[in-house]
Design a protein around this motif. Structure first.
Motif, short mmCIF file in Angstrom:
data_model
loop_
_atom_site.label_atom_id
_atom_site.label_comp_id
_atom_site.label_asym_id
_atom_site.label_seq_id
_atom_site.Cartn_x
_atom_site.Cartn_y
_atom_site.Cartn_z
N PRO A 275 0.59 -12.47 -17.14
CA PRO A 275 -0.18 -12.38 -15.89
C PRO A 275 -1.42 -11.49 -16.00
CG PRO A 275 1.77 -11.01 -15.74
CD PRO A 275 1.83 -11.67 -17.09
N ALA A 276 -2.12 -11.53 -17.14
CA ALA A 276 -3.38 -10.80 -17.31
C ALA A 276 -4.45 -11.49 -16.46
CB ALA A 276 -3.77 -10.79 -18.77
N PRO A 277 -5.45 -10.74 -15.97
CA PRO A 277 -6.44 -11.35 -15.06
C PRO A 277 -7.09 -12.63 -15.59
CG PRO A 277 -6.70 -8.97 -15.10
CD PRO A 277 -5.67 -9.29 -16.13
N HIS A 278 -7.54 -12.62 -16.85
CA HIS A 278 -8.22 -13.81 -17.35
C HIS A 278 -7.27 -15.00 -17.46
CE1 HIS A 278 -6.57 -12.14 -21.08
NE2 HIS A 278 -6.79 -13.29 -21.67
N ASN A 279 -5.98 -14.71 -17.64
CA ASN A 279 -5.02 -15.80 -17.75
C ASN A 279 -4.67 -16.37 -16.38
OD1 ASN A 279 -3.79 -17.26 -19.85
ND2 ASN A 279 -1.80 -16.49 -19.22
N ILE A 280 -4.71 -15.53 -15.35
CA ILE A 280 -4.54 -16.02 -13.97
C ILE A 280 -5.71 -16.94 -13.62
CG2 ILE A 280 -4.44 -15.33 -11.53
CD1 ILE A 280 -3.15 -12.65 -12.64
N ALA A 281 -6.92 -16.57 -14.08
CA ALA A 281 -8.08 -17.44 -13.87
C ALA A 281 -7.87 -18.79 -14.57
CB ALA A 281 -9.35 -16.76 -14.39
N ASN A 282 -7.34 -18.77 -15.79
CA ASN A 282 -7.03 -20.03 -16.49
C ASN A 282 -6.05 -20.87 -15.67
OD1 ASN A 282 -8.55 -19.18 -18.71
ND2 ASN A 282 -6.78 -18.41 -19.84
N ALA A 283 -5.03 -20.22 -15.12
CA ALA A 283 -4.00 -20.93 -14.34
C ALA A 283 -4.62 -21.56 -13.09
CB ALA A 283 -2.88 -19.96 -13.96
N LEU A 284 -5.53 -20.84 -12.44
CA LEU A 284 -6.19 -21.38 -11.24
C LEU A 284 -7.04 -22.59 -11.58
CD1 LEU A 284 -7.16 -17.98 -9.59
CD2 LEU A 284 -5.63 -19.68 -8.57
N ALA A 285 -7.75 -22.54 -12.71
CA ALA A 285 -8.58 -23.67 -13.13
C ALA A 285 -7.70 -24.88 -13.44
CB ALA A 285 -9.42 -23.29 -14.35
N ALA A 286 -6.59 -24.64 -14.15
CA ALA A 286 -5.66 -25.74 -14.45
C ALA A 286 -5.08 -26.33 -13.17
CB ALA A 286 -4.54 -25.23 -15.36
N ALA A 287 -4.71 -25.44 -12.23
CA ALA A 287 -4.15 -25.89 -10.95
C ALA A 287 -5.18 -26.73 -10.18
CB ALA A 287 -3.71 -24.69 -10.12
N ALA A 288 -6.44 -26.30 -10.21
CA ALA A 288 -7.48 -27.03 -9.48
C ALA A 288 -7.64 -28.44 -10.02
CB ALA A 288 -8.81 -26.27 -9.57
N LEU A 289 -7.65 -28.59 -11.34
CA LEU A 289 -7.78 -29.94 -11.92
C LEU A 289 -6.55 -30.79 -11.61
CD1 LEU A 289 -9.37 -29.02 -15.37
CD2 LEU A 289 -10.47 -30.29 -13.50
N ALA A 290 -5.37 -30.18 -11.69
CA ALA A 290 -4.14 -30.91 -11.38
C ALA A 290 -4.12 -31.36 -9.92
CB ALA A 290 -2.92 -30.05 -11.70
N ARG A 291 -4.52 -30.45 -9.02
CA ARG A 291 -4.56 -30.78 -7.59
C ARG A 291 -5.61 -31.87 -7.32
NH1 ARG A 291 -0.95 -29.90 -3.95
NH2 ARG A 291 -2.23 -28.85 -2.37
N ALA A 292 -6.72 -31.83 -8.06
CA ALA A 292 -7.74 -32.88 -7.91
C ALA A 292 -7.16 -34.25 -8.26
CB ALA A 292 -8.94 -32.57 -8.82
N PHE A 293 -6.16 -34.24 -9.15
CA PHE A 293 -5.51 -35.50 -9.54
C PHE A 293 -4.35 -35.85 -8.61
CE2 PHE A 293 -3.10 -38.32 -12.46
CZ PHE A 293 -4.12 -39.20 -12.74
N GLY A 294 -4.11 -35.01 -7.58
CA GLY A 294 -3.09 -35.34 -6.59
C GLY A 294 -1.70 -34.78 -6.88
N VAL A 295 -1.62 -33.81 -7.76
CA VAL A 295 -0.31 -33.24 -8.13
C VAL A 295 0.22 -32.35 -7.00
CG1 VAL A 295 0.68 -31.47 -9.66
CG2 VAL A 295 -0.63 -33.36 -10.61
N PRO A 296 1.52 -32.45 -6.67
CA PRO A 296 2.07 -31.62 -5.59
C PRO A 296 2.16 -30.14 -5.98
CG PRO A 296 3.81 -32.95 -6.61
CD PRO A 296 2.51 -33.42 -7.20
N ALA A 297 2.17 -29.28 -4.97
CA ALA A 297 2.16 -27.83 -5.20
C ALA A 297 3.34 -27.37 -6.06
CB ALA A 297 2.17 -27.10 -3.86
N ALA A 298 4.51 -27.93 -5.84
CA ALA A 298 5.70 -27.49 -6.58
C ALA A 298 5.53 -27.70 -8.08
CB ALA A 298 6.93 -28.24 -6.08
N ALA A 299 4.80 -28.76 -8.47
CA ALA A 299 4.60 -29.05 -9.90
C ALA A 299 3.70 -27.99 -10.55
CB ALA A 299 4.01 -30.43 -10.09
N VAL A 300 2.78 -27.42 -9.76
CA VAL A 300 1.93 -26.35 -10.28
C VAL A 300 2.82 -25.16 -10.67
CG1 VAL A 300 0.07 -24.73 -9.77
CG2 VAL A 300 -0.08 -27.09 -8.95
N ARG A 301 3.69 -24.76 -9.74
CA ARG A 301 4.60 -23.65 -10.02
C ARG A 301 5.50 -23.95 -11.22
NH1 ARG A 301 8.72 -23.75 -5.82
NH2 ARG A 301 9.62 -25.21 -7.31
N ASP A 302 6.13 -25.13 -11.22
CA ASP A 302 7.07 -25.48 -12.29
C ASP A 302 6.36 -25.57 -13.64
OD1 ASP A 302 8.94 -25.59 -10.30
OD2 ASP A 302 9.03 -27.78 -10.21
#
Length: 474
Positions: free
Chosen positions: A291-318
């Motif tokens: 959970p280092a700051p730059h890695n949280i930023a990576n996670a947010l970017a990955a989540a944004a692309l996944a959400r853009a593709f319609g992925v549900p919130a639970a899949a982001v966490r999992d």
């Protein structure tokens, strides 16, 4: 054969520039499609000759030690991404009006009509981690996917293989984007921009422009970093499809059309109903490893692309929970006498090292190697207050030492003038002498490794081995 699709390769004269991880598959694929393939390669060493023999056995012509002249009759060049744009071969191609594609462009053109869309990631640092996180999230959503591109899995294999994918998580380097003029991703992200590879691109402007190509023709989202205005500028300049949105990510509280962090929770205010008022919880910061700051930023970017593709919130966490980072990326090796030892050998430039140093409060920093033309003043000035001490190794360590004198004169520095195999153990021992309980000894070299080690992996392995030896004698 410039911009229009090529469907009939039979008898087309194609020159492949460069042997190696992209050149050999490209040559084989084109040969299999019926093209007349000639491979040109600057080098003429033992490895090149072995690779050439393999291709020639298939009926492919290979010219070793001659990467400068355009073979007669060439209608298209497919280049390895590393070949610089100022090569004589490309000047000859321009003069003869011959188009130049990279391996990514070739893969894009060879996709079938029902091919999987691409979610594409670029940036100076964090690309591989973000793409792997994205693939983990997409997998958690039950989608057939793969992490491909600059990550080591050939896009040609992914596009032409037997496996059918729903979506691809694609890592793209600035080199690959330079040679991919018709690529149009579903959604793309530029994670950050810092000076790197300027010897290849010629200028920071040219480097940024090549990174920005990832946004061209995006359909759903152009993902950018609120902390890095240059990424937002690239979104503004991009020519996207109608309805495509700019989606920012931030380590702070997100506004509408952004993803961010609120009280330890990753939240989405971009892909929700009524984003003026609503936010969707995606995951906890503790779900991000590490959970280092730059890695949280990576996670947010990955989540944004996944959400853009319609992925549900639970899949982001999992997906984030299931993700394990590659070795040598801010990896905790061991605790010895109350001091944590962390291997971030992958921090081969100042931007990556700055992100790594920002993750800890009190640090004994092991740094140095090949500087690749970098300057260290900004890195040292920003990180000075966190430094308990510094151990310098490698060919260009004097550049870091001089920056430390200017910006952190009170920090003790050990300058190790040795490059033998025992140098890393000596560095770790010196670091142990400087560290106090609660400190972190951090290998974040801010430099390339090739002066002392075969690659950053070997450098990280040597560090981990030295820490283990230290622990055994503690």
């Amino acid at each position: 054969m410039g911009s229009q699709e090529v469907t009939d390769w039979q008898g087309k004269h194609v020159t492949v520039a460069g042997l190696g991880v992209s050149g050999i598959p490209a040559a084989k694929v084109l040969h299999g499609l019926g093209a007349v393939v000639t491979v040109v390669n600057d080098g003429d060493d033992e490895r090149s000759r072995a690779q050439a023999a393999e291709l020639e056995a298939l009926g492919i012509t290979v010219r070793l030690g001659d990467g400068a002249t355009l073979p007669e009759g060439t209608e298209l060049i497919v280049t390895a991404p590393g070949w610089k744009p100022d090569k004589p071969l490309f000047a000859a191609a321009a003069a003869a009006d011959v188009p130049v594609w990279g391996d990514v462009e070739l893969a894009w053109r060879l996709r079938g009509p029902d091919a999987a869309p691409w979610l594409a990631v670029t940036g100076t640092n964090g690309k591989t981690t973000t793409v792997q996180m994205l693939a983990s999230i997409l997998t958690a959503a039950g989608l057939r996917t793969a992490a491909v591109g600059n990550i080591g899995v050939s896009l040609l294999d992914a596009v032409l293989g037997e496996e059918r994918y729903d979506v691809l998580a694609v890592e793209l380097s600035s080199y690959q984007l330079h040679w991919a003029p018709s690529l149009r991703a579903h959604s793309g992200a530029v994670l950050n921009l810092a000076p790197d590879h300027l010897d290849w691109h010629g200028s920071m402007e040219a480097y940024a422009a090549d990174k920005g190509r990832i946004y061209e023709g995006n359909r759903v989202a152009c993902v950018y970093n609120l902390a890095d205005k240059a990424t937002e500028d690239l979104v503004r300049e991009a020519d996207v499809e109608e309805g495509c949105r700019a989606v920012g990510f931030t380590l702070g509280t997100p506004g509408p059309s952004q993803l961010g962090v609120v009280e330890g929770i990753l939240v989405d205010r971009a892909f929700v109903e009524n984003r003026q008022k609503n936010a969707q919880e995606l995951a906890e910061v503790s779900d991000v490893n590490p959970p280092a700051p730059h890695n949280i930023a990576n996670a947010l970017a990955a989540a944004a692309l996944a959400r853009a593709f319609g992925v549900p919130a639970a899949a982001v966490r999992d997906g984030l929970r299931a993700f394990t980072p590659d070795a040598h990326r801010i990896a905790h090796v061991a605790d010895v006498d109350g001091v944590a030892y962390v291997d971030d050998s992958k921090a081969t430039n100042t931007h990556a090292a700055e992100a790594s140093l920002a993750a800890y409060e009190s640090i004994v920093w092991i740094a140095g190697g090949l500087a690749k033309g970098a300057a260290f003043d900004e890195l040292v000035a920003k990180s000075a207050k966190r430094l308990r001490g510094v151990v310098l190794i490698g060919a260009d360590r004097a550049l870091i030492r001089e920056a430390l004198v200017r910006h952190a004169p009170e920090v003790p520095v050990v300058d190790l003038d040795r490059t033998d195999t025992g140098a890393m153990l000596a560095a770790v021992r010196e670091a142990r002498g400087l560290a106090r309980e609660g400190d972190t000894v951090l290998l974040a070299p801010a430099c390339a490794s090739m002066d002392m080690f075969a690659n950053y992996n070997k450098r990280g392995d040597a560090f981990a081995e030295a820490v283990r030896e230290l622990g055994a004698s503690a």
